[in-house]
Design a protein around this motif. Structure first.
Motif, PDB file in Angstrom:
ATOM      1  N   LEU A  20     -19.618 -64.151  42.448  1.00  0.00           N
ATOM      2  CA  LEU A  20     -18.724 -63.639  41.416  1.00  0.00           C
ATOM      3  C   LEU A  20     -19.281 -62.301  40.966  1.00  0.00           C
ATOM      4  O   LEU A  20     -20.386 -62.218  40.428  1.00  0.00           O
ATOM      5  N   ASP A  21     -18.544 -61.228  41.246  1.00  0.00           N
ATOM      6  CA  ASP A  21     -18.935 -59.878  40.855  1.00  0.00           C
ATOM      7  C   ASP A  21     -18.090 -59.444  39.670  1.00  0.00           C
ATOM      8  O   ASP A  21     -16.863 -59.536  39.715  1.00  0.00           O
ATOM      9  N   PHE A  22     -18.736 -58.989  38.624  1.00  0.00           N
ATOM     10  CA  PHE A  22     -18.069 -58.506  37.409  1.00  0.00           C
ATOM     11  C   PHE A  22     -18.409 -57.036  37.266  1.00  0.00           C
ATOM     12  O   PHE A  22     -19.574 -56.667  37.148  1.00  0.00           O
ATOM     13  N   PHE A  51     -21.039 -72.655  33.555  1.00  0.00           N
ATOM     14  CA  PHE A  51     -19.974 -71.809  34.069  1.00  0.00           C
ATOM     15  C   PHE A  51     -20.420 -70.347  33.999  1.00  0.00           C
ATOM     16  O   PHE A  51     -21.532 -70.054  33.584  1.00  0.00           O
ATOM     17  N   PHE A  52     -19.559 -69.456  34.410  1.00  0.00           N
ATOM     18  CA  PHE A  52     -19.887 -68.029  34.430  1.00  0.00           C
ATOM     19  C   PHE A  52     -19.200 -67.347  33.257  1.00  0.00           C
ATOM     20  O   PHE A  52     -17.971 -67.367  33.146  1.00  0.00           O
ATOM     21  N   ILE A  53     -19.988 -66.750  32.377  1.00  0.00           N
ATOM     22  CA  ILE A  53     -19.468 -66.140  31.153  1.00  0.00           C
ATOM     23  C   ILE A  53     -19.975 -64.706  31.071  1.00  0.00           C
ATOM     24  O   ILE A  53     -21.162 -64.437  31.262  1.00  0.00           O
ATOM     25  N   PHE A  54     -19.059 -63.789  30.773  1.00  0.00           N
ATOM     26  CA  PHE A  54     -19.398 -62.375  30.613  1.00  0.00           C
ATOM     27  C   PHE A  54     -18.995 -61.915  29.223  1.00  0.00           C
ATOM     28  O   PHE A  54     -17.889 -62.203  28.768  1.00  0.00           O
ATOM     29  N   LYS A  55     -19.897 -61.217  28.555  1.00  0.00           N
ATOM     30  CA  LYS A  55     -19.615 -60.706  27.209  1.00  0.00           C
ATOM     31  C   LYS A  55     -18.849 -59.390  27.317  1.00  0.00           C
ATOM     32  O   LYS A  55     -19.193 -58.523  28.111  1.00  0.00           O
ATOM     33  N   ILE A  56     -17.819 -59.257  26.487  1.00  0.00           N
ATOM     34  CA  ILE A  56     -17.036 -58.026  26.394  1.00  0.00           C
ATOM     35  C   ILE A  56     -17.195 -57.514  24.973  1.00  0.00           C
ATOM     36  O   ILE A  56     -16.754 -58.148  24.015  1.00  0.00           O
ATOM     37  N   ALA A  57     -17.860 -56.386  24.850  1.00  0.00           N
ATOM     38  CA  ALA A  57     -18.174 -55.833  23.537  1.00  0.00           C
ATOM     39  C   ALA A  57     -16.920 -55.296  22.848  1.00  0.00           C
ATOM     40  O   ALA A  57     -15.981 -54.839  23.491  1.00  0.00           O
ATOM     41  N   TYR A  66     -13.172 -55.318  36.474  1.00  0.00           N
ATOM     42  CA  TYR A  66     -12.783 -55.820  37.787  1.00  0.00           C
ATOM     43  C   TYR A  66     -13.612 -57.051  38.099  1.00  0.00           C
ATOM     44  O   TYR A  66     -14.789 -57.125  37.761  1.00  0.00           O
ATOM     45  N   ILE A  67     -12.978 -58.003  38.766  1.00  0.00           N
ATOM     46  CA  ILE A  67     -13.633 -59.238  39.164  1.00  0.00           C
ATOM     47  C   ILE A  67     -13.413 -59.412  40.663  1.00  0.00           C
ATOM     48  O   ILE A  67     -12.296 -59.207  41.174  1.00  0.00           O
ATOM     49  N   ARG A  68     -14.462 -59.818  41.362  1.00  0.00           N
ATOM     50  CA  ARG A  68     -14.369 -60.170  42.770  1.00  0.00           C
ATOM     51  C   ARG A  68     -14.975 -61.562  42.914  1.00  0.00           C
ATOM     52  O   ARG A  68     -16.141 -61.767  42.591  1.00  0.00           O
TER      53      ARG A  68
END
Length: 75
Positions: A20-22, A51-57, A66-68
């Protein structure tokens, strides 16, 4: 645009994604990549979770992400 002053979080509730590329834009406008997934050590996750979690400021300007996602199983 997130003007709430609070961070948002993007969560992928598929624990068996191989890769999973963010991609996100840094302060200079260059895209950076966070690469994680079930094929990578847990230390590649920015937030410790199953799970996979990404912070968005929070920001007053529009952002593009973008997500791959790659997996040999169903996505």
């Amino acid at each position: 645009v997130n003007t709430s002053g609070q961070n948002l979080y993007l969560e992928f509730r598929k624990a068996l994604l191989d890769t999973l590329d963010f991609y996100y834009s840094d302060a200079q406008g260059n895209y950076q990549k966070i690469q994680t997934g079930s094929d990578f050590p847990r230390s590649t996750r920015t937030i410790e979770d199953n799970f996979f979690i990404f912070k968005i400021a929070a920001t007053s300007t529009p952002q593009t992400f973008y997500i791959r996602a790659v997996s040999i199983g169903n996505i």
